[in-house]
Design a protein around this motif. Structure first.
Motif, mmCIF file in Angstrom:
data_model
loop_
_atom_site.group_PDB
_atom_site.id
_atom_site.type_symbol
_atom_site.label_atom_id
_atom_site.label_comp_id
_atom_site.label_asym_id
_atom_site.label_seq_id
_atom_site.Cartn_x
_atom_site.Cartn_y
_atom_site.Cartn_z
ATOM 1 N N TYR A 8 0.864 -1.183 0.000
ATOM 2 C CA TYR A 8 0.000 0.000 0.000
ATOM 3 C C TYR A 8 0.897 1.229 0.000
ATOM 4 O O TYR A 8 1.811 1.333 0.819
ATOM 5 N N GLU A 27 1.020 4.871 5.716
ATOM 6 C CA GLU A 27 1.045 3.422 5.510
ATOM 7 C C GLU A 27 0.920 2.695 6.849
ATOM 8 O O GLU A 27 0.190 1.707 6.961
ATOM 9 N N ALA A 30 -2.616 2.915 7.957
ATOM 10 C CA ALA A 30 -3.475 2.025 7.164
ATOM 11 C C ALA A 30 -3.478 0.619 7.753
ATOM 12 O O ALA A 30 -4.526 -0.030 7.835
ATOM 13 N N VAL A 31 -2.324 0.163 8.197
ATOM 14 C CA VAL A 31 -2.228 -1.167 8.803
ATOM 15 C C VAL A 31 -2.880 -1.161 10.183
ATOM 16 O O VAL A 31 -3.622 -2.075 10.541
ATOM 17 N N TYR A 35 -7.154 -1.057 7.343
ATOM 18 C CA TYR A 35 -7.387 -0.755 5.920
ATOM 19 C C TYR A 35 -6.498 -1.642 5.054
ATOM 20 O O TYR A 35 -6.883 -2.068 3.983
ATOM 21 N N TRP A 36 -5.294 -1.907 5.544
ATOM 22 C CA TRP A 36 -4.332 -2.742 4.833
ATOM 23 C C TRP A 36 -3.775 -3.757 5.814
ATOM 24 O O TRP A 36 -3.530 -3.442 6.973
ATOM 25 N N ASN A 37 -3.562 -4.983 5.364
ATOM 26 C CA ASN A 37 -3.011 -6.025 6.235
ATOM 27 C C ASN A 37 -1.665 -6.494 5.692
ATOM 28 O O ASN A 37 -1.489 -6.632 4.483
ATOM 29 N N ASN A 38 -0.750 -6.732 6.605
ATOM 30 C CA ASN A 38 0.556 -7.277 6.239
ATOM 31 C C ASN A 38 0.582 -8.764 6.558
ATOM 32 O O ASN A 38 0.284 -9.164 7.681
ATOM 33 N N SER A 57 0.034 -8.350 10.735
ATOM 34 C CA SER A 57 -0.810 -7.273 11.252
ATOM 35 C C SER A 57 -1.469 -7.687 12.558
ATOM 36 O O SER A 57 -1.853 -8.845 12.718
ATOM 37 N N ALA A 96 -13.233 -4.533 6.019
ATOM 38 C CA ALA A 96 -11.876 -4.635 6.557
ATOM 39 C C ALA A 96 -11.835 -5.601 7.739
ATOM 40 O O ALA A 96 -10.913 -6.417 7.858
ATOM 41 N N ARG A 99 -12.098 -9.105 6.363
ATOM 42 C CA ARG A 99 -10.823 -9.538 5.770
ATOM 43 C C ARG A 99 -9.851 -9.993 6.850
ATOM 44 O O ARG A 99 -9.177 -11.011 6.707
ATOM 45 N N TYR A 100 -9.774 -9.231 7.939
ATOM 46 C CA TYR A 100 -8.864 -9.595 9.021
ATOM 47 C C TYR A 100 -9.282 -10.936 9.640
ATOM 48 O O TYR A 100 -8.441 -11.792 9.904
#
Length: 114
Positions: A8, A27, A30-31, A35-38, A57, A96, A99-100
């Motif tokens: 991202y 960034e 976001a994690v 919003y964004w997963n690592n 994450s 979100a 997704r997690y």
């Protein structure tokens, strides 16, 4: 072997309210909000009997909607149609979280081989 990295990164054309010089902070945020997963997937580890999927994450924390509002592309919708933006932001946050939860299921699924 080869690796694929999907990252991202805030776009200069879309902009972020805190400024592009703070892209790494954006960034990280976001994690943090989900919003964004690592995560990492390494099929070679499965051959060694190890967990092939790693979720880096942590569970989402923080204000998801505030994060979205900090991105100019999403904030434009807030300015144009606040009610629609609120509905879409809420749906995005629900997605979100889902997704997690799914990624956590993958951790358990791939970890079951150990």
């Amino acid at each position: 072997g080869p690796s694929l990295i999907i990252a991202y990164a805030p776009c200069i054309n879309h902009g972020i309210k805190i400024g592009m010089s703070k892209a790494q902070t954006e960034e990280k945020n976001a994690v943090a909000v989900g919003y964004w997963n690592n995560f990492r997937y390494n099929p070679a580890l499965a051959a060694e009997g190890k967990n092939a999927f790693t979720l880096d994450s942590k569970a989402p924390s923080g204000d998801y909607k505030a994060f979205l509002n900090g991105e100019v592309r999403y904030n434009a919708l807030v300015r144009q149609d606040p009610e629609k933006a609120d509905r879409l932001f809420e749906k995005s946050e629900e997605n979100a979280k889902a997704r997690y939860a799914y990624l956590n299921k993958l951790v358990k699924l791939y970890g079951a081989e150990e």
